[in-house]
Write an enzyme that holds these catalytic residues in place. Structure first.
Site, PDB file in Angstrom:
ATOM      1  N   GLU A  67       0.826  -1.210   0.000  1.00  0.00           N
ATOM      2  CA  GLU A  67       0.000   0.000   0.000  1.00  0.00           C
ATOM      3  C   GLU A  67       0.851   1.246   0.000  1.00  0.00           C
ATOM      4  O   GLU A  67       1.998   1.249   0.455  1.00  0.00           O
ATOM      5  CB  GLU A  67      -0.920   0.009   1.223  1.00  0.00           C
ATOM      6  N   CYS A  81       3.262   8.724   0.926  1.00  0.00           N
ATOM      7  CA  CYS A  81       3.957   7.798   1.812  1.00  0.00           C
ATOM      8  C   CYS A  81       4.120   6.486   1.049  1.00  0.00           C
ATOM      9  O   CYS A  81       3.133   5.908   0.592  1.00  0.00           O
ATOM     10  CB  CYS A  81       3.118   7.613   3.075  1.00  0.00           C
ATOM     11  N   CYS A 108       7.143  -6.486   6.885  1.00  0.00           N
ATOM     12  CA  CYS A 108       8.281  -5.891   7.603  1.00  0.00           C
ATOM     13  C   CYS A 108       8.802  -6.898   8.619  1.00  0.00           C
ATOM     14  O   CYS A 108       8.015  -7.537   9.307  1.00  0.00           O
ATOM     15  CB  CYS A 108       7.853  -4.601   8.310  1.00  0.00           C
ATOM     16  N   CYS A 115       7.810  -4.463  15.462  1.00  0.00           N
ATOM     17  CA  CYS A 115       7.455  -3.492  16.507  1.00  0.00           C
ATOM     18  C   CYS A 115       6.080  -3.902  17.066  1.00  0.00           C
ATOM     19  O   CYS A 115       5.162  -4.202  16.308  1.00  0.00           O
ATOM     20  CB  CYS A 115       7.417  -2.078  15.943  1.00  0.00           C
ATOM     21  N   CYS A 169       2.647  -2.331  16.003  1.00  0.00           N
ATOM     22  CA  CYS A 169       2.489  -2.037  14.581  1.00  0.00           C
ATOM     23  C   CYS A 169       1.797  -3.191  13.856  1.00  0.00           C
ATOM     24  O   CYS A 169       2.213  -4.348  13.965  1.00  0.00           O
ATOM     25  CB  CYS A 169       3.863  -1.793  13.965  1.00  0.00           C
ATOM     26  N   GLY A 185       7.485  -1.544   5.898  1.00  0.00           N
ATOM     27  CA  GLY A 185       8.880  -1.941   5.769  1.00  0.00           C
ATOM     28  C   GLY A 185       9.865  -0.977   6.382  1.00  0.00           C
ATOM     29  O   GLY A 185       9.531   0.144   6.763  1.00  0.00           O
ATOM     30  N   GLU A 186      11.099  -1.447   6.529  1.00  0.00           N
ATOM     31  CA  GLU A 186      12.203  -0.657   7.074  1.00  0.00           C
ATOM     32  C   GLU A 186      13.131  -0.299   5.899  1.00  0.00           C
ATOM     33  O   GLU A 186      13.838  -1.167   5.365  1.00  0.00           O
ATOM     34  CB  GLU A 186      12.928  -1.489   8.145  1.00  0.00           C
ATOM     35  N   SER A 230      12.359   7.332   6.867  1.00  0.00           N
ATOM     36  CA  SER A 230      12.063   7.022   8.261  1.00  0.00           C
ATOM     37  C   SER A 230      12.611   5.643   8.603  1.00  0.00           C
ATOM     38  O   SER A 230      12.298   4.660   7.942  1.00  0.00           O
ATOM     39  CB  SER A 230      10.542   7.037   8.459  1.00  0.00           C
ATOM     40  N   SER A 233      12.515   6.533  14.273  1.00  0.00           N
ATOM     41  CA  SER A 233      11.382   6.115  15.117  1.00  0.00           C
ATOM     42  C   SER A 233      11.915   5.682  16.472  1.00  0.00           C
ATOM     43  O   SER A 233      12.479   4.593  16.607  1.00  0.00           O
ATOM     44  CB  SER A 233      10.649   4.952  14.439  1.00  0.00           C
ATOM     45  N   LEU A 234      11.738   6.525  17.466  1.00  0.00           N
ATOM     46  CA  LEU A 234      12.320   6.280  18.791  1.00  0.00           C
ATOM     47  C   LEU A 234      11.310   5.552  19.684  1.00  0.00           C
ATOM     48  O   LEU A 234      11.567   4.480  20.178  1.00  0.00           O
ATOM     49  CB  LEU A 234      12.706   7.626  19.398  1.00  0.00           C
ATOM     50  N   HIS A 235      10.208   6.182  19.951  1.00  0.00           N
ATOM     51  CA  HIS A 235       9.053   5.598  20.656  1.00  0.00           C
ATOM     52  C   HIS A 235       9.271   5.306  22.139  1.00  0.00           C
ATOM     53  O   HIS A 235       8.317   4.949  22.841  1.00  0.00           O
ATOM     54  CB  HIS A 235       8.549   4.328  19.976  1.00  0.00           C
ATOM     55  N   ASN A 295      -3.044   5.370  16.999  1.00  0.00           N
ATOM     56  CA  ASN A 295      -4.339   5.116  16.376  1.00  0.00           C
ATOM     57  C   ASN A 295      -4.653   3.633  16.585  1.00  0.00           C
ATOM     58  O   ASN A 295      -4.063   2.787  15.921  1.00  0.00           O
ATOM     59  CB  ASN A 295      -4.248   5.455  14.882  1.00  0.00           C
ATOM     60  N   CYS A 317       0.096   5.098   9.878  1.00  0.00           N
ATOM     61  CA  CYS A 317       1.304   4.278   9.912  1.00  0.00           C
ATOM     62  C   CYS A 317       1.047   3.002  10.691  1.00  0.00           C
ATOM     63  O   CYS A 317       0.427   3.002  11.729  1.00  0.00           O
ATOM     64  CB  CYS A 317       2.413   5.080  10.590  1.00  0.00           C
TER      65      CYS A 317
HETATM   66  S1  SF4 Z   1       6.757   0.355  12.887  1.00  0.00           S
HETATM   67 FE1  SF4 Z   1       7.867   0.339  10.910  1.00  0.00          FE
HETATM   68  S2  SF4 Z   1       9.747  -0.831  11.371  1.00  0.00           S
HETATM   69 FE2  SF4 Z   1       8.309  -1.306  13.028  1.00  0.00          FE
HETATM   70  S3  SF4 Z   1       7.260  -3.197  12.356  1.00  0.00           S
HETATM   71 FE3  SF4 Z   1       6.004  -1.423  11.680  1.00  0.00          FE
HETATM   72  S4  SF4 Z   1       6.643  -1.030   9.569  1.00  0.00           S
HETATM   73 FE4  SF4 Z   1       8.237  -2.290  10.534  1.00  0.00          FE
END
Ligand code: SF4
Length: 370
Positions: A105, A118, A125, A129, A132, A172-173, A202, A225-227, A301, A345
């Site tokens: 997507e 985006c 991925c 995370c 996610c 994906g990364e 990112s 992406s720290l979080h 979200n 995201c």
């Molecule tokens: S936040 Fe980004 S890096 Fe982490 S699992 Fe999701 S898509 Fe992959």
């Protein structure tokens, strides 16, 4: 990689398409003409861009079009469906990779000033995370340069406005698909005319490749992406932190900023009761002090996939922001776009992958109808 992807011209730069023309026994300038159709005649009525077909390249003789058509493919993606959020005009496009049929997507986010997109860099991925939705799928495979560029071409074909900004923040990364992503960035910049400063990559923090990217000295924007502001919490949310803990990641980020002169952005998804305490904000401020970096807070979200996580209430979000701002840190808050079509995201494809309508309460909009 199959022949159909290897032989596609999308994802090659002008020089490479000129070489392809010569290999096919044609003058090099015929390749330049094809590149013009692919990357610069972008609106559907021009016959180029995503809908480009050798048959419509009317400044090429019929025999040349036929030769190109016999030797090379153009599409690397097929549009499956596109949905428009009626409130903000966000378009989420579901596409299928020609090679293997995997779904990916990409999202178009127009506002008054700019049109951003985006793009995904992998099908699925591998980073896992925990909050996610995409991360629950695992990795299917890396996308080719052509498949990344084709998402841009596809989205450009769905709007009459010119895309001005690109964010590599879909599925994906990006730094795990380094070569294909870097080449896609160069094509988007040089061939398609997107300013390098308007391209954001990112990453969740693949330290060796942040260092490698710093050496490229590109003027793109790096978002990390720290979080979480400490290793214990970050390892829980972002498992790659075990491999690249915060001390290494921060060193790498400082090096990147020094080397490129670019200001970094740290992405921080706010998860209710997990990482949204004022104490977390204070820890974060200390972690990034002196870097001149901005923090982009993203209130979570909720998805049906990661049910354990919730969205903080507004008071908590404001309090978190204020702690950072009082520490002199520039804070932005991502506009929530496309929530009705699950375009946020970490929600890409998962719903489609579960064979459910992506947004049951919205009418499907075809590419032609947008
Ligand atoms: S936040 Fe980004 S890096 Fe982490 S699992 Fe999701 S898509 Fe992959």
């Amino acid at each position: 990689m199959t022949d159909s992807i290897r032989e596609s011209l999308v994802g090659r730069n002008t020089e490479e398409i000129r070489e392809a023309a010569v290999e096919a026994g044609l003058p090099a300038y015929r390749g330049s003409q094809v590149a013009e159709w692919l990357y610069r005649k972008l609106q559907p009525e021009m016959g180029g861009g995503f809908g480009a077909d050798f048959a419509t390249m009317t400044d090429l003789p019929q025999s040349v079009r036929q030769l190109f058509g016999e030797k090379f493919d153009l599409p690397t993606l097929a549009l499956t469906r596109a949905q428009t959020d009626p409130h903000d005009g966000t378009i989420k496009a579901l596409a299928t990779l020609i090679d293997g049929g995997h779904p990916i997507e990409c999202v178009l986010l127009p506002d008054d000033k700019r049109v951003s997109v985006c793009l995904s860099t992998q099908a699925g991925c591998p980073m896992g995370c925990t909050f996610c939705a995409t991360g629950t799928q695992g990795l299917t495979r890396n996308l080719s340069t052509g498949e990344i560029v084709a998402q841009y071409l596809l989205l450009q074909s769905l709007t009459t406005r010119r895309i001005s900004h690109i964010v590599l923040m879909g599925m994906g990364e990006p730094l795990l698909n380094y070569d294909a992503v870097l080449k896609a960035i160069r094509i988007l910049n040089v061939e398609c005319g997107i300013a390098m400063r308007h391209i954001t990559l990112s990453t969740v923090g693949i330290v060796p490749n942040i260092d490698k990217l710093a050496e490229e000295n590109l003027q793109l924007t790096l978002a990390v992406s720290l979080h979480a502001p400490n290793d214990t919490l970050r390892t829980r949310l972002v498992p790659v932190n075990k491999t690249y803990p915060l001390s290494r990641l921060m060193n790498s980020c400082r090096n990147y900023a020094r080397h490129t002169g670019r200001r970094l952005t740290f992405e921080y998804v706010l998860l209710k009761g997990v990482n949204d305490e004022p104490e977390h904000a204070r820890e974060l401020a200390l972690l990034i002090r002196g870097m001149g970096a901005a923090v982009n807070v993203i209130p979570y979200n909720p998805t049906t996939v990661a049910e354990a996580f919730g969205r903080p209430d507004q008071g908590r979000i404001v309090a978190f922001r204020q702690v950072l701002e009082h520490a002199g840190i520039v804070v932005t808050q991502r506009k929530e776009r496309g929530r009705q079509i699950a375009a946020a995201c970490g929600q890409l494809v998962t719903e489609a992958a579960r064979s459910r309508p992506m947004a049951r309460d919205l009418p499907m909009v075809t590419a032609e109808a947008v």
